[in-house]
Structures are given as structure tokens and as C-alpha cells.
Scaffold this motif. Structure first.
Motif, PDB file in Angstrom:
ATOM      1  N   GLN A 153      -2.878   1.957  -1.946  1.00 27.93           N
ATOM      2  CA  GLN A 153      -3.644   1.613  -3.124  1.00 27.93           C
ATOM      3  C   GLN A 153      -4.599   2.783  -3.347  1.00 27.93           C
ATOM      4  O   GLN A 153      -5.217   3.265  -2.389  1.00 27.93           O
ATOM      5  CB  GLN A 153      -4.388   0.301  -2.921  1.00 27.93           C
ATOM      6  CG  GLN A 153      -3.422  -0.841  -2.605  1.00 27.93           C
ATOM      7  CD  GLN A 153      -4.060  -2.215  -2.672  1.00 27.93           C
ATOM      8  OE1 GLN A 153      -5.215  -2.370  -3.028  1.00 27.93           O
ATOM      9  NE2 GLN A 153      -3.282  -3.230  -2.336  1.00 27.93           N
ATOM     10  N   ASP A 208      -7.321  -7.008  -0.025  1.00 27.27           N
ATOM     11  CA  ASP A 208      -6.861  -5.653  -0.311  1.00 27.27           C
ATOM     12  C   ASP A 208      -7.935  -4.920  -1.100  1.00 27.27           C
ATOM     13  O   ASP A 208      -8.985  -5.461  -1.442  1.00 27.27           O
ATOM     14  CB  ASP A 208      -5.500  -5.644  -1.013  1.00 27.27           C
ATOM     15  CG  ASP A 208      -5.566  -6.034  -2.481  1.00 27.27           C
ATOM     16  OD1 ASP A 208      -6.628  -6.514  -2.942  1.00 27.27           O
ATOM     17  OD2 ASP A 208      -4.563  -5.847  -3.186  1.00 27.27           O
ATOM     18  N   THR A 255       0.874  -1.168   0.000  1.00 27.16           N
ATOM     19  CA  THR A 255       0.000   0.000   0.000  1.00 27.16           C
ATOM     20  C   THR A 255       0.912   1.219   0.000  1.00 27.16           C
ATOM     21  O   THR A 255       2.081   1.103   0.407  1.00 27.16           O
ATOM     22  CB  THR A 255      -0.940   0.042   1.242  1.00 27.16           C
ATOM     23  OG1 THR A 255      -0.166   0.238   2.434  1.00 27.16           O
ATOM     24  CG2 THR A 255      -1.761  -1.216   1.341  1.00 27.16           C
TER      25      THR A 255
END
Length: 233
Positions: A164, A193, A162
Motif C-alpha cells: 500500500q 491496514d 500489500t
């Protein structure tokens, strides 16, 4: 100019750290682990930063982290939920208006301006981008008995990190549908995720953006020592 927001997740426990202190609040070069992620987004001028933490940690975060370290860019502190995706959804609901949103695990303290700027460019161009790095090792796929079934070509295998980041309406609607489906008793797939949540709803392609091998997630005592080394440099 595009309006960027960030949702920073401050959850987890000290179990694998062998500590009574949750890893996100442990000392890392004189400051809490979570501080470094919040400061990075603040320094990059994000219009809003939402910190998601445990319900019982809200006052601690407000006084001992946000106020103590003058993190004025943090616009909201909200309680997370049972699973990671519940926590992200609560964070997204607190964002308000934004063109794009970054979702970041606060235990990744090595996030920096270079990574953030590369992701900003990618998400504006594509609408969905995640940080990652090509794997260095050969990866094997095994069966339930740990027998090797296949070996994917290494150049196509990346380690996902991350932040993201996504066009805000798309990822908000994706999380809203996921949670709504779950509440309606619809079986949802395992999601680990944020890109998986977007794919669940729309199947939209997500761009992988090279980040940094130092962008590790602090999980064990060894990780904390490595993070101290990286940040010290």
C-alpha cells in the motif's frame, strides 16, 4: 524523478505455520521468505528500504539476511511495536526523506516489478494506492449469529493486498496522529491496514490497483507450498 521508499514488515510468529521458526525467516526455495520482498524493492531502485522486525531479531536480520544476501538497498533495520500500526510508525520514522512510501507485509514474497511499477504510477497520480484483486467468490455479510444479512455486489468487492503506497508526508502525519491520539487516551478505531489509517485522519480516497492473485500472504504450511510453486515458475 520521484523519490520512493519502502517499509517492509517482518513480524509474526510460526504459530499457524506449526513451526518454531517465524514464517518470515522460513526457507523458501533456499532463501528466507522475507528476502524476496526486500530484493524486489532493491531491484526497483528504491532510495531507502526500512526493515521492521522484532527487537531480538535485529542482529539476525542484519547478518543472516541483509549481509548474507547482499541486500545493500536496506538502509535501516528497526524494532517494531506491540501492534502492526506501531511497527509501521517506527518504520516511517526511519525512512528519512521520500516523496512516496510503500508499506509491505514481508510475508508476501510474490511481490514483483510489474506490481511495483503499476503502484508507482498510481500513487504519483492519486497520492494513495493499494494493491488488490477482485474477489472470485460471492461474499456474504453475516450477523453475530452467522446468519446472512446481505450480499454485496461482487464487482465492487476486492481482496486487499500489500504493498500500500502513499505520499510520504500524508501517511506519516496520519500515523503520527493515530499514535498520538492513542497515547492521549483517545479511542481509536480498529485499523488493520494502512489505507484505514489515512482515512481515519483525512478521509482521502485511495485507489485500488490490480495486482496479482499470486501475491498471497504466507500464513500456513499450505501457503508455503503454493509460494514455492509460484516462485519456481
Amino acid at each position: 524523478m520521484s523519490n520512493f521508499a519502502a517499509v517492509v514488515l517482518s513480524a509474526g510468529s510460526g504459530k499457524r505455520m506449526k513451526s518454531d521458526i517465524p514464517k518470515q525467516y522460513m526457507n523458501l526455495l533456499g532463501k528466507p521468505v522475507i528476502y524476496y520482498s526486500l530484493k524486489a524493492f532493491q531491484d526497483c531502485g528504491f532510495s531507502s528500504i526500512v526493515l521492521v522486525c522484532g527487537k531480538d531479531d535485529i542482529d539476525y536480520c542484519r547478518h543472516e539476511i541483509i549481509k548474507k544476501y547482499d541486500l545493500t538497498g536496506v538502509t535501516a533495520i528497526v524494532a517494531g511495536g506491540k501492534e502492526r500500526y506501531h511497527s509501521v510508525y517506527q518504520g516511517l520514522r526511519a525512512v528519512g526523506q521520500a516523496d512516496y512510501v510503500f508499506i509491505h507485509d514481508g510475508a508476501r514474497s510474490m511481490i514483483n516489478e510489474d506490481i511495483i511499477r503499476r503502484l508507482q504510477g498510481a500513487v504519483v497520480e492519486t497520492g494513495a494506492a493499494v494493491a488488490g484483486m477482485p474477489v472470485k467468490d460471492t461474499i456474504n455479510i453475516v450477523d453475530s449469529s452467522n446468519n446472512i444479512e446481505s450480499t454485496p455486489e461482487r464487482k465492487y468487492v476486492w481482496q486487499v493486498q500489500t504493498p500500500q503506497c502513499f505520499a510520504f508526508p500524508a501517511i506519516y502525519n496520519a500515523y503520527e496522529k493515530l499514535v498520538t491520539d492513542e497515547d492521549a487516551g483517545i479511542e481509536i478505531p480498529p485499523v488493520t491496514d494502512d489505507a484505514m489509517v489515512l482515512s481515519y485522519v483525512s478521509g482521502q480516497k485511495v485507489k485500488m490497483v490490480e495486482a496479482d492473485y499470486r501475491n498471497i500472504k504466507i500464513t500456513t504450511p499450505e501457503d508455503l507450498s503454493i509460494a514455492e510453486l509460484f516462485l519456481g515458475k
